[in-house]
Design an enzyme around this catalytic site. Structure first.
Site, PDB file in Angstrom:
ATOM      1  CG  LEU A 167       7.450   8.859 -12.369  1.00  0.00           C
ATOM      2  CD1 LEU A 167       8.055   7.746 -11.119  1.00  0.00           C
ATOM      3  CD2 LEU A 167       7.670  10.117 -12.015  1.00  0.00           C
ATOM      4  CG  ASP A 168       4.289   3.358 -13.234  1.00  0.00           C
ATOM      5  OD1 ASP A 168       4.884   2.906 -14.300  1.00  0.00           O
ATOM      6  OD2 ASP A 168       3.832   2.959 -12.115  1.00  0.00           O
ATOM      7  CB  ALA A 169       0.911   7.729 -17.134  1.00  0.00           C
ATOM      8  CG  ASP A 170      -0.815   5.612 -12.446  1.00  0.00           C
ATOM      9  OD1 ASP A 170       0.529   5.393 -12.563  1.00  0.00           O
ATOM     10  OD2 ASP A 170      -1.462   4.844 -12.162  1.00  0.00           O
ATOM     11  CB  THR A 171       4.143   7.866 -10.357  1.00  0.00           C
ATOM     12  OG1 THR A 171       3.330   6.440 -10.129  1.00  0.00           O
ATOM     13  CG2 THR A 171       5.036   8.127  -9.311  1.00  0.00           C
TER      14      THR A 171
END
Length: 253
Positions: A59-63
């Site tokens: 899961l993307d760091a900014d999500t």
């Protein structure tokens, strides 16, 4: 080894990796750091058992949003293999890219475009399984109060100029939801994963609006057994088997 099955509501700016974040100059915190900081995990698993845990997928760091962690390879693969029906659902907070932005609102037309498929370059067409525009109240209900507050933090009155969209994906390649929405003319301001599924059926889904951001809980026996059942049923339909010695799925010749 006893199977451990955990779900974490990952905060934004946290990296989904088991090791250290060595590729970023600030060495951002990882999901394992968040896990260790949670009092609940120390009640669920001892130190030696916690060392065997790994995040299922990325899961993307900014999500922000739900990340399952386990030490069970079969279970992990069942939640990440698209051919077995694995799906993930996100809520995106988006804004139009045209001026004036208060008139540039996302609609069912863009959702239909996501369902038909969006060209993302190199011949890759990405398609959503489901996509719908949500009211703010519906988005808050699906996210839960803690996740909704985190998703809209620091946006203040600007939230009324933004739209909420629910998108369910089967593949979920690198930043695919963001890229798809951008291709339809809308920029993703914030993104949250609200559900992880082993099957299209609702009862094969891990979701928990009551789980606060940064908190963890153990999956229930019912959740684990239904997710297992979904993977096994789908594997039988697709005529594939799981090789436990290689930790991989095989398609018989």
């Amino acid at each position: 080894t006893k199977g451990i099955y955990i779900v974490l509501n990952k905060p934004q700016h946290v990296v989904t990796t088991r090791g250290r974040d060595l590729h970023h100059r600030k060495q951002r915190p990882t999901v394992m750091d968040v896990l260790e900081a949670s009092p609940a995990i120390h009640k669920l698993a001892d130190e030696q058992s916690r060392k065997t845990l790994f995040p299922v997928g990325r899961l993307d760091a900014d999500t922000q949003g739900l990340v399952v962690l386990t030490n069970d390879g079969f279970f992990a693969s069942a939640l990440t293999r698209p051919s077995l029906g694995a799906q993930k659902t996100y809520i995106a907070l988006v804004r139009g890219r045209r001026i004036p932005r208060f008139l540039d609102r996302i609609s069912d037309n863009e959702c239909e475009q996501l369902l038909r498929g969006v060209e993302l370059g190199c011949g890759h067409v990405a398609r959503a399984v489901r996509a719908e525009v949500l009211s703010m109240s519906a988005a808050q209900r699906q996210l839960g109060d803690s996740s909704f507050a985190a998703l809209t933090a620091d946006l203040e009155h600007n939230v009324s100029l933004l739209d909420f969209v629910s998108v369910t994906m089967q593949e979920g390649k690198f930043r695919e939801v963001r890229r798809m929405l951008r291709a339809t003319g809308f920029a993703v301001v914030r993104l949250a994963r609200i559900a992880v599924s082993a099957n299209a059926a609702e009862h094969y889904t891990v979701t928990d609006p009551s789980l606060a951001v940064g908190h963890v809980r153990e999956l229930s026996d019912l959740e684990i057994s239904t997710l297992y059942s979904a993977a096994i049923d789908r594997a039988e339909q697709r005529d594939v088997i799981y090789d436990f010695s290689r930790h991989s799925w095989l398609t018989p010749l």
